[in-house]
Design a protein around this motif. Structure first.
Motif, mmCIF file in Angstrom:
data_model
loop_
_atom_site.group_PDB
_atom_site.id
_atom_site.type_symbol
_atom_site.label_atom_id
_atom_site.label_comp_id
_atom_site.label_asym_id
_atom_site.label_seq_id
_atom_site.Cartn_x
_atom_site.Cartn_y
_atom_site.Cartn_z
ATOM 1 N N ASN A 1 1.002 -1.133 -0.015
ATOM 2 C CA ASN A 1 0.144 -0.007 0.055
ATOM 3 C C ASN A 1 0.907 1.180 0.116
ATOM 4 N N MET A 2 1.852 1.184 0.765
ATOM 5 C CA MET A 2 2.656 2.503 1.061
ATOM 6 C C MET A 2 3.450 2.561 -0.437
ATOM 7 N N VAL A 3 3.805 1.577 -0.915
ATOM 8 C CA VAL A 3 4.724 1.601 -2.090
ATOM 9 C C VAL A 3 3.738 2.498 -3.310
ATOM 10 N N VAL A 4 2.613 2.115 -3.243
ATOM 11 C CA VAL A 4 1.540 2.676 -4.192
ATOM 12 C C VAL A 4 1.400 4.224 -4.021
ATOM 13 N N MET A 5 1.418 4.580 -2.503
ATOM 14 C CA MET A 5 1.121 5.773 -2.258
ATOM 15 C C MET A 5 2.318 6.666 -2.354
ATOM 16 N N VAL A 6 3.460 6.169 -2.366
ATOM 17 C CA VAL A 6 4.834 7.090 -2.383
ATOM 18 C C VAL A 6 4.987 7.163 -4.091
ATOM 19 N N VAL A 7 4.497 6.216 -4.686
ATOM 20 C CA VAL A 7 4.512 6.444 -5.958
ATOM 21 C C VAL A 7 3.664 7.509 -6.670
ATOM 22 N N TYR A 8 2.506 7.408 -6.161
ATOM 23 C CA TYR A 8 1.515 8.577 -6.477
ATOM 24 C C TYR A 8 1.874 9.693 -6.192
ATOM 25 N N ILE A 9 2.106 9.922 -4.726
ATOM 26 C CA ILE A 9 2.497 11.277 -4.342
ATOM 27 C C ILE A 9 3.656 11.877 -5.130
ATOM 28 N N VAL A 10 4.823 11.022 -5.197
ATOM 29 C CA VAL A 10 5.971 11.543 -6.023
ATOM 30 C C VAL A 10 5.512 11.923 -7.260
ATOM 31 N N TRP A 11 4.681 11.428 -7.966
ATOM 32 C CA TRP A 11 4.350 11.473 -9.397
ATOM 33 C C TRP A 11 3.636 12.938 -9.445
ATOM 34 N N ASN A 12 2.786 13.082 -8.378
ATOM 35 C CA ASN A 12 2.149 14.240 -8.263
ATOM 36 C C ASN A 12 3.025 15.440 -7.700
ATOM 37 N N ALA A 13 3.904 15.224 -7.105
ATOM 38 C CA ALA A 13 5.024 16.438 -6.625
ATOM 39 C C ALA A 13 5.814 16.913 -7.586
ATOM 40 N N LEU A 14 6.058 16.082 -8.408
ATOM 41 C CA LEU A 14 7.323 16.388 -9.419
ATOM 42 C C LEU A 14 7.056 17.597 -10.073
ATOM 43 N N PRO A 15 5.873 17.877 -11.010
ATOM 44 C CA PRO A 15 5.729 19.094 -11.648
ATOM 45 C C PRO A 15 6.020 20.338 -11.051
ATOM 46 N N PHE A 16 5.407 20.712 -9.922
ATOM 47 C CA PHE A 16 5.818 21.676 -9.131
ATOM 48 C C PHE A 16 7.405 22.077 -9.082
ATOM 49 N N LYS A 17 7.800 20.830 -8.230
ATOM 50 C CA LYS A 17 9.343 21.085 -8.165
ATOM 51 C C LYS A 17 10.387 21.204 -9.362
ATOM 52 N N ILE A 18 9.970 20.723 -10.195
ATOM 53 C CA ILE A 18 10.615 20.693 -11.591
ATOM 54 C C ILE A 18 10.657 21.982 -12.122
ATOM 55 N N LEU A 19 9.457 22.661 -12.116
ATOM 56 C CA LEU A 19 9.220 24.142 -12.379
ATOM 57 C C LEU A 19 10.071 24.922 -11.797
ATOM 58 N N ILE A 20 9.844 25.023 -10.398
ATOM 59 C CA ILE A 20 10.782 25.980 -9.464
ATOM 60 C C ILE A 20 12.025 25.645 -9.764
ATOM 61 N N LEU A 21 12.606 24.513 -9.840
ATOM 62 C CA LEU A 21 14.110 24.121 -9.931
ATOM 63 C C LEU A 21 14.711 24.469 -11.319
ATOM 64 N N LEU A 22 13.804 24.318 -12.038
ATOM 65 C CA LEU A 22 14.351 24.657 -13.450
ATOM 66 C C LEU A 22 14.297 26.316 -13.620
ATOM 67 N N GLY A 23 13.402 26.928 -12.967
ATOM 68 C CA GLY A 23 13.469 28.355 -13.318
ATOM 69 C C GLY A 23 14.667 28.782 -12.284
ATOM 70 N N GLY A 24 15.145 28.148 -11.458
ATOM 71 C CA GLY A 24 16.149 28.626 -10.511
ATOM 72 C C GLY A 24 17.593 28.465 -11.288
#
Lengths: 297, 313
Positions: B174-197
């Motif tokens: 269950n935890m693996v599934v949640m981690v995969v989904y949450i990471v997938w969800n969290a990536l775009p915002f982080k990539i946007l900010i870091l790439l901008g930086g």
């Protein structure tokens, strides 16, 4: 003779080194692209899976060796999803809540941001700091009391309950205030000398100049209504006022796989489609708003 | 100033915002504090004329409550797993994106796509991908009709199918599934900010490093990461705050039972705990909300302290 030989050897070495570094560069580039494309495929796969599953027949979906492209494209899944989930009604509800709350929210945000950016009054900075301070508090803390408050007001299962409690966003006020402050004060003073009223100045000068920020706010607010789940579930679970995300979760829930997953995926695709449209056409504004917010929805 | 005479005008502009804030923000803050310190408080009881004693009983009760500890554990575990994984992945992707020219815009668009999605809707897609149809009530001999696309892929590499989310699935799965989904969800915002930086780092640093013949790794650890540290600190802090409020991604995958069939509430979180207590046990919910606020506050302070020491401005 030997000197000459030496020299050509050196040249050869140099050429070798530069060729090596060139090969190294190419290898690095290939690795970069391989990594990025792999990640991109992983990122995009759920969307692909959603789309192909949404047009498969149940029989084809349940095969033990999955097909990567549907053999028969069955669009009737979408019709079934639309009817089972009563998505039309939910769509209308969501649009009403989204549009009304966006308009009211814009008015309130513009007025407040103007007051904080241009007008002078006692305690302005203290008040602004206090407002920013409340942004640190998790929303759930407010929800406990707000749930009781809207109950006391008799607002349960109305549009009002979905709109009013979230009209003021400190973050949007902050965003717009920053934008307003960049507009030189001389403009305002000149307008004052000319006898222009504040409202007219706001309407004719500040709003046009801050339009990109206002568009960002509009998009984020509309997306917020489209994606909101927790609050509507608490206070408006009657079908007449239900929003689209709640309807989606309720109508097609069956964790144990007994559900008709292609139909479920069709419903998910219907709900996701407007978001994709927004993404394609208004990406610039979203990215701008997002990179300054860190808040989802 | 011209305006000082008209300070009443400012209050008119602010009036709608202030009225709403008083009702839906200021009053809840006061009321939450009040309810949290009245032992066993419930709104229904209060309306009925019951009186409650002042005390810290709610906090004690919450902390001794087994469900709360489960929620706290789940929330912490998800935070500790997803924040580093998604930050490192996002940093790698952003650095690679910044290093290429062709396809950069297209890839950037693809990586931003998950941002503009509905976490409940896409949660249902992930649930379908990890689903295992026909195995739910199956014994050892029962045929699995379809194992879900993830298990199909595992099968392709010769691995056994895993029961990820269905009845009888393990907590780890269950935890693996949640981690995969949450990471997938969290990536775009982080990539946007870091790439901008990354794009705002002065090219001269890299040119200087090139002249000195600095290795790629050294350039990364000595130039890129330090100059990017303000953005890194920002995405880590916002992600921790978001992580402690994790809720709807779990509803997306497991439904409102917050767990696989037969074991509801197994994956419940802090926010889930508050919502469960919200309608009938306001005292308990308030105490839990204050604890959540305290945790977020402390984590933010720690993050700020660490990033102040490590951040290069």
């Amino acid at each position: 003779m030997s000197e000459l030989k030496n020299k050509t050897m050196q040249e050869k070495d140099l050429k070798k080194v530069s060729a090596m570094s060139k090969i190294g560069k190419i290898v690095v580039m290939v690795l970069l692209y391989a990594f990025l494309i792999t990640m991109a495929v992983i990122v995009i796969f759920p969307f692909y899976f959603m789309l192909i599953s949404s047009v498969k027949t149940l029989e084809e979906y349940q095969r033990s060796i999955p097909t990567l492209w549907p053999e028969v494209i069955r669009l009737s899944n979408y019709v079934e999803a639309f009817n089972t989930g009563n998505l039309g009604r939910l769509f209308v509800n969501t649009m009403i809540v989204g549009i009304v709350s966006t308009l009211l929210s814009l008015v309130i945000t513009v007025l407040s941001a103007f007051a904080f950016a241009r007008l002078e009054f006692k305690g302005k900075n203290a008040l602004f700091a206090a407002l920013l301070g409340t942004m640190m508090i998790p929303g759930e803390l407010f929800t406990i009391t707000n749930y009781a408050t809207v109950n006391d007001f008799g607002w349960m299962n109305t549009y009002t309950v979905l709109i009013v409690p979230f009209l003021v966003s400190i973050f949007y006020i902050y965003l717009l205030r920053q934008n307003f402050m960049q507009i030189p004060n001389e403009l305002y003073l000149a307008a004052k000398v000319d006898g222009t009223s504040d409202i007219k100045y706001l309407w004719k000068v500040m709003i046009p100049l801050a339009l990109p920020t206002l568009i960002s706010i509009t998009i984020l607010k509309m997306m917020g209504a489209w994606n909101s789940y927790v609050w509507p579930r608490l206070v408006a679970n009657e079908e007449a006022y239900q929003l689209i995300t709640n309807g989606l979760r309720n109508a097609f829930t069956d964790v144990d796989g007994n559900a008709n997953i292609p139909v479920q995926m069709a419903a998910v695709a219907i709900v996701s489609f407007p978001l994709f449209l927004v993404f394609i056409f208004l990406r610039k504004y979203i990215m701008k708003g997002v990179s300054r917010s860190g808040i989802k929805g | 100033m011209v305006e000082s005479k008209h300070s009443w005008k400012a209050w008119i502009y602010l009036a709608p915002a202030i009225v709403l804030l008083l009702i839906f923000t200021v009053w809840p803050i006061i009321n939450t504090l009040r309810m949290a310190f009245l032992e066993g408080y419930s709104t229904m009881g209060a309306v009925g004329g019951a009186t409650y004693e002042f005390g810290i009983g709610n906090f004690k009760q919450v902390l001794e409550y087994k469900d709360f500890l489960t929620c706290l554990g789940n929330t912490m575990l998800l935070c500790v797993l997803t924040v580093p994984i998604s930050t490192i992945l996002a940093l790698l992707i952003a650095v690679c994106l910044n290093a290429i020219k062709p396809l950069q815009r297209l890839l950037q668009t693809i990586f931003f796509l998950p941002y503009v999605t509905n976490s409940i809707a896409i949660g249902m897609v992930f649930a379908a991908m990890f689903n295992m149809v026909g195995s739910a009530f199956g014994g050892e001999n029962e045929l699995i009709i379809t194992a879900g696309i993830i298990n199909n892929v595992l099968g392709f590499f010769g691995m056994d199918p895993v029961n990820w989310i269905n009845a009888g699935s393990s907590y780890g799965a269950n935890m693996v599934v949640m981690v995969v989904y949450i990471v997938w969800n969290a990536l775009p915002f982080k990539i946007l900010i870091l790439l901008g930086g990354l794009q705002s780092i002065n090219k001269q640093y890299y040119d200087a490093a090139k002249v000195d013949g600095t290795s790629r790794r050294r350039v990364f650890t000595r130039i890129t990461v330090p100059l990017l540290s303000p953005m890194l600190a920002y995405v880590v802090i916002t992600d921790f705050i978001g992580g402690f409020k994790e809720y709807s991604s779990i509803v997306g995958i497991f439904g409102e039972d917050m767990g696989p069939t037969g074991d509801p509430r197994r994956l419940n979180t802090m926010v889930g705990f508050i919502y469960d207590a919200l309608a009938n046990h306001q005292g308990r919910a308030s105490a839990a909300a204050l604890i959540l606020f305290g945790i977020i506050f402390v984590v933010t302070l720690i993050n700020l302290y660490v990033s102040k020491k490590k951040t290069h401005y």
